[in-house]
Write an enzyme that holds these catalytic residues in place. Sequence first.
Site, short mmCIF file in Angstrom:
data_model
loop_
_atom_site.label_atom_id
_atom_site.label_comp_id
_atom_site.label_asym_id
_atom_site.label_seq_id
_atom_site.Cartn_x
_atom_site.Cartn_y
_atom_site.Cartn_z
N LEU A 66 0.83 -1.21 0.00
CA LEU A 66 0.00 0.00 0.00
C LEU A 66 0.86 1.26 0.00
O LEU A 66 2.01 1.24 0.45
CB LEU A 66 -0.92 -0.03 1.23
CG LEU A 66 -1.89 -1.22 1.22
CD1 LEU A 66 -2.46 -1.50 2.59
CD2 LEU A 66 -3.00 -0.99 0.19
N LYS A 168 14.45 -0.37 6.09
CA LYS A 168 14.02 0.05 4.73
C LYS A 168 14.22 1.57 4.54
O LYS A 168 14.63 2.01 3.46
CB LYS A 168 12.56 -0.35 4.53
CG LYS A 168 11.89 0.23 3.30
CD LYS A 168 12.48 -0.25 2.00
CE LYS A 168 11.74 0.37 0.81
NZ LYS A 168 12.47 0.18 -0.45
N LYS A 237 7.84 10.66 0.49
CA LYS A 237 7.28 10.10 1.74
C LYS A 237 8.35 9.32 2.50
O LYS A 237 8.51 9.47 3.71
CB LYS A 237 6.10 9.17 1.39
CG LYS A 237 5.67 8.25 2.52
CD LYS A 237 5.10 6.90 2.06
CE LYS A 237 5.99 6.08 1.23
NZ LYS A 237 5.69 4.66 1.11
P1 NAD Z 1 1.23 2.16 -6.16
O1 NAD Z 1 0.66 3.48 -5.84
O2 NAD Z 1 1.58 1.81 -7.57
O3 NAD Z 1 0.26 0.99 -5.61
C1 NAD Z 1 -0.53 1.09 -4.46
C2 NAD Z 1 -1.84 0.33 -4.72
O4 NAD Z 1 -2.61 0.35 -3.52
C3 NAD Z 1 -2.69 0.97 -5.82
O5 NAD Z 1 -3.08 -0.01 -6.78
C4 NAD Z 1 -3.89 1.53 -5.05
O6 NAD Z 1 -5.09 1.53 -5.82
C5 NAD Z 1 -3.98 0.55 -3.89
N1 NAD Z 1 -4.71 1.09 -2.73
C6 NAD Z 1 -4.67 2.33 -2.22
N2 NAD Z 1 -5.49 2.43 -1.14
C7 NAD Z 1 -6.04 1.19 -0.99
C8 NAD Z 1 -6.97 0.63 -0.05
N3 NAD Z 1 -7.49 1.36 0.96
N4 NAD Z 1 -7.33 -0.67 -0.20
C9 NAD Z 1 -6.82 -1.42 -1.21
N5 NAD Z 1 -5.95 -0.95 -2.13
C10 NAD Z 1 -5.56 0.34 -2.01
O7 NAD Z 1 2.53 2.01 -5.22
P2 NAD Z 1 3.77 1.02 -5.43
O8 NAD Z 1 4.81 1.72 -6.22
O9 NAD Z 1 3.27 -0.32 -5.84
O10 NAD Z 1 4.30 0.96 -3.93
C11 NAD Z 1 3.61 0.22 -2.90
C12 NAD Z 1 4.45 0.28 -1.63
O11 NAD Z 1 5.73 -0.32 -1.88
C13 NAD Z 1 4.73 1.71 -1.17
O12 NAD Z 1 4.71 1.74 0.24
C14 NAD Z 1 6.13 2.00 -1.71
O13 NAD Z 1 6.81 2.97 -0.94
C15 NAD Z 1 6.77 0.63 -1.62
N6 NAD Z 1 7.84 0.35 -2.60
C16 NAD Z 1 7.72 0.70 -3.91
C17 NAD Z 1 8.76 0.39 -4.81
C18 NAD Z 1 8.68 0.75 -6.29
O14 NAD Z 1 9.72 0.66 -6.97
N7 NAD Z 1 7.53 1.12 -6.82
C19 NAD Z 1 9.90 -0.26 -4.36
C20 NAD Z 1 9.98 -0.63 -3.01
C21 NAD Z 1 8.94 -0.32 -2.14
#
Ligand code: NAD
Length: 301
Positions: A66, A168, A237
């Site tokens: 999330l 992290k 963030k």
């Molecule tokens: P993203 O915004 O692409 O995905 C988040 C998903 O959560 C979206 O599909 C959104 O619709 C869904 N969502 C939001 N609120 C919700 C709810 N109440 N119930 C159900 N679904 C809900 O983000 P991301 O890039 O996939 O990142 C996700 C997490 O992983 C973040 O915390 C980010 O910091 C971390 N992260 C991301 C990466 C990267 O390269 N993208 C790498 C490491 C860690």
Amino acid sequence: MSSDIGFIGLGNMGFPMMRRLVSAGHRVVVFDTRDDVVGDATNLGALAATSVGEVAHRTETVMASLPTPQVSNAVALDVAAGTRVRRFVDLSTIGGEAAQRNHDVLAARGIAALDSPVSGGVRGAEAGTLALMVSGARSEFEFLTDVFGALGNAIFVSEKPGAAQTMKLINNLMAAATLAATAEVVVMGVKAGLDPEVIIDVLNAGSGATHASRDKFPRAVLPRTFDFGFATGLMAKDVRLYLDEAETLSTPIEVAEVVARIWETTQTEAGPASDFTSVVLPMEKAAGVTVGTEKTDCATS
Ligand code: NAD
């Protein structure tokens, strides 16, 4: 051993992780607030739920990926009301304080919480080569060996709730700082008349090499695709969360404060939804140069 898994949050990271779990033979029940990604998941063989609560009523292991601490805390509250759920595995980056809140809320209902933030980006999620940092009960970590194995390399950090989140944030402050520093020096070199591809080649052959020069610049900055797969708002963030934890601990934050300012500027100028490789754009604007060239499609030119 295959098992039932709930998966909440099918974004840039969550979707490919869910796909790997389905491919590994797990029965995966999914929910996202976006109907389109839930539809895409069911096309791959996942089962759709219509709420977080439904996922927690149908599966013993609930995983989540999330965007923010606030969303993670709200989802954990709904998970805590589930009738079948035994453990909650949070793959999101939310910081130690929000993780501790999740542990408390879930422990009150006899549900184990594992912090499991990940590193390795979208490519790592697709290939199953993520680094997963895990804190919580070691017995739960061991129980999930196969599940983590489908996603990458899981490293047990500590039994202390939130410890993996702190780890992290340390990792991401380094990633944020090195990407910003690489952008700044490449912009300077280009203004001095150097070829950006040569700058990156030389950095990669020498002591200035980082993940930013090895992967992010060649893939998303030099070709100007800005599509690495991590949003600027999420990086901002993570840097803010690092600053909060370091301030609470009273450790030096001189580098982190500068890095935070750079990411706030990127967020203001390129927008929170922009890819984090856009960090170079405000620097290019200030210097009056452009780094790299857009690839054109030969067939149409
Ligand atoms: P993203 O915004 O692409 O995905 C988040 C998903 O959560 C979206 O599909 C959104 O619709 C869904 N969502 C939001 N609120 C919700 C709810 N109440 N119930 C159900 N679904 C809900 O983000 P991301 O890039 O996939 O990142 C996700 C997490 O992983 C973040 O915390 C980010 O910091 C971390 N992260 C991301 C990466 C990267 O390269 N993208 C790498 C490491 C860690």
